[in-house]
Motif scaffolding. Structure first.
Motif, PDB file in Angstrom:
ATOM      1  N   LEU A 361      72.023  64.545  -2.526  1.00 47.64           N
ATOM      2  CA  LEU A 361      73.067  65.596  -2.856  1.00 47.64           C
ATOM      3  C   LEU A 361      73.257  65.416  -4.372  1.00 47.64           C
ATOM      4  N   LEU A 385      74.896  68.990  -4.540  1.00 46.22           N
ATOM      5  CA  LEU A 385      76.186  68.878  -3.879  1.00 46.22           C
ATOM      6  C   LEU A 385      76.879  70.310  -4.123  1.00 46.22           C
ATOM      7  N   ARG A 389      78.636  72.680  -1.278  1.00 41.09           N
ATOM      8  CA  ARG A 389      79.922  73.141  -1.165  1.00 41.09           C
ATOM      9  C   ARG A 389      80.257  74.515  -1.546  1.00 41.09           C
ATOM     10  N   ASP A 407      87.260  68.679   0.672  1.00 40.04           N
ATOM     11  CA  ASP A 407      87.575  67.173   0.052  1.00 40.04           C
ATOM     12  C   ASP A 407      87.251  66.085   1.220  1.00 40.04           C
ATOM     13  N   PHE A 410      83.602  65.954   2.310  1.00 47.01           N
ATOM     14  CA  PHE A 410      82.759  65.191   1.262  1.00 47.01           C
ATOM     15  C   PHE A 410      83.064  63.732   0.839  1.00 47.01           C
ATOM     16  N   THR A 411      84.320  63.467   1.232  1.00 52.26           N
ATOM     17  CA  THR A 411      84.821  62.052   1.165  1.00 52.26           C
ATOM     18  C   THR A 411      83.918  61.253   2.111  1.00 52.26           C
ATOM     19  N   ILE A 413      81.077  62.143   3.595  1.00 51.58           N
ATOM     20  CA  ILE A 413      79.759  61.780   3.329  1.00 51.58           C
ATOM     21  C   ILE A 413      79.575  60.390   2.433  1.00 51.58           C
ATOM     22  N   GLN A 414      80.401  60.655   1.062  1.00 56.33           N
ATOM     23  CA  GLN A 414      80.367  59.528   0.303  1.00 56.33           C
ATOM     24  C   GLN A 414      80.562  58.139   0.962  1.00 56.33           C
ATOM     25  N   LEU A 421      79.511  60.434  -4.924  1.00 49.62           N
ATOM     26  CA  LEU A 421      79.626  62.032  -5.081  1.00 49.62           C
ATOM     27  C   LEU A 421      80.668  62.329  -6.047  1.00 49.62           C
ATOM     28  N   TYR A 423      84.236  61.726  -5.244  1.00 42.97           N
ATOM     29  CA  TYR A 423      85.346  61.916  -4.704  1.00 42.97           C
ATOM     30  C   TYR A 423      86.069  60.767  -4.485  1.00 42.97           C
TER      31      TYR A 423
END
Length: 423
Positions: A361, A385, A389, A407, A410-411, A413-414, A421, A423
């Motif tokens: 990403l 990324l 989004r 948020d 994606f947190t 995912i991180q 990323l 976040y």
């Protein structure tokens, strides 16, 4: 030479299998390279010449008064009788003038193609199905994409060229499918759950059910569903009281037009889900294209299609664009949809595959954000990324709650992918 050891005739079927054309020899002559070719072809030509015999004598009867008139004697006595032991009844043998046959050049029929030439893979013809895009994949050969055609008339009208049924699609299903497609550089696949109303001729797509690809089949231009994941998806549908009404997959970096294989799969699904009551096939296919560099903006492009059988014998099936109504998300996606998105990120997730094909990403998607008027780049560089989004925001209300929802995703995912990323 052919595999059988015979010289290769440029005009034969065997030569065409190796790329020769009828004008190949002429082109070689123009380049001064035809001597060796001509030499090879000579052994395929048979020249018949008359053979010189010492004398071909016929028994004739000679008139003494016109002994010197040989031609008359030949004409008048060529059919003189021959006795039982082969001797002439009268007269003597006179030499017959030699007659030479004109030289005739006989060319043998084209050599039959060898077994290798007959069985070798044939290159797919371009130009079929009208306008289509052709790609060559280093993994699976030729990929031919066929643009969908449009139905005409009122949706649901019987006995016309109209779309056979209406379709409603939930934005929650769209959100989950697009999210799934963004996670992998390989194709992803899944089922669509919903219900079919035969009286209203209406198909409703309520939820998406991502499935894992069969191990070893994940590619950038093809995907095969894992049988265990297929059974698990159908069990979930049963729990929700839904039925299978469609399937989806992704074209990661190219247009969402169906390929010949997609059309074949869709045709098989339609036959499997044929509705005898309405005499139609309420089953659709969907394709998502998340990272096509030709997209106007961050929003992904998708195609919903249905296959129309050929109207006459031998006619090829035609992919048809299915018009649909979207049912927007009123507030936030449901807890089930959120959990399904998070499940895709785990070690056994459908998109992770142990890291195989997982999208990076933080990589650059393209050096601009939008394409204006189909040709003018606009905006700064866009990462995958930011692209992802922006695409997911397309399905959500423009609220702070939607930003918080993204948020959180994606947190996740991180955390699960171990990638920073921001976040």
């Amino acid at each position: 030479y052919t595999l059988s050891g015979k010289p290769l005739d440029p005009n034969s079927a065997a030569a065409r299998a190796y790329g020769f054309k009828p004008d190949s020899l002429e082109k070689l002559k123009a380049q001064g390279l035809a001597n060796e070719v001509e030499g090879g072809l000579q052994c395929q030509r048979v020249t018949e010449e008359g053979e010189d015999k010492e004398e071909d004598e016929l028994p004739i009867s000679v008139n003494k008064e016109n002994e010197g008139d040989t031609n008359n004697n030949i004409n008048n006595n060529a059919g003189a009788a021959v006795n039982g032991d082969g001797a002439a009844k009268e007269g003597k043998r006179v030499p017959r003038p030699k007659k030479r046959k004109p030289k005739e050049e006989v060319v043998l029929a084209p050599i039959e193609p060898t077994e290798y030439a007959k069985s070798r893979p044939k290159r797919e013809r371009a130009g079929q199905h009208g306008a289509r895009s052709n790609f060559v994949s280093y993994m699976s050969g030729s990929l031919s994409l066929i643009p969908c055609q449009e139905f005409t008339g009122v949706i649901g009208a019987v006995g016309t060229q109209a779309q056979p049924f209406s379709v409603d699609i939930s934005d929650e299903a769209m959100l989950l499918m697009d999210f799934h497609a963004h996670l992998s550089c390989f194709e992803v696949i899944g089922y669509l759950g919903g219900d079919w109303n035969p009286e209203a001729r209406k198909l409703c797509i309520r939820r998406a059910f991502p499935c894992k690809g069969l191990e070893g089949t994940q590619q950038t231009d093809s995907c095969e569903m894992d049988p265990a994941a297929e059974l698990a998806a159908k069990d979930k549908m049963d729990e929700w009281g839904l039925q299978v009404v469609g399937w989806y997959h992704s074209h990661p970096t190219f247009k969402p037009n169906p390929s010949m294989k997609d059309i074949e799969n869709q045709e098989n699904y339609q036959a499997l889900f044929h509705d005898a009551e309405t005499k139609t096939e309420p089953f659709v296919g969907m394709i998502f294209s998340p990272y096509d560099l030709r997209l106007p903006g961050k929003a992904s492009r998708s195609e919903t299609f249905w296959v129309q059988k050929g109207g006459r014998q031998g006619a090829e099936p035609t992919p048809m664009h299915v018009r649909s109504a979207r049912r927007p998300i009123e507030a936030l996606p449901s807890a089930d949809t959120k959990q399904a998105m998070k499940d895709l990120l785990g070690e056994g997730g459908m998109a992770a595959g142990g890291g195989l094909g997982r999208i990076q990403l933080t990589e650059l998607w393209r050096p601009f954000t939008n394409i204006v008027d189909g040709k003018t780049p606009q905006g700064g560089p866009c990462t995958k990324l930011a692209k992802m989004r922006g695409a997911l925001q397309h399905y959500l209300p423009d609220t702070d709650e939607s930003d918080d929802f993204l948020d959180e995703i994606f947190t996740e995912i991180q955390t699960k992918w171990g990638t920073d990323l921001g976040y």
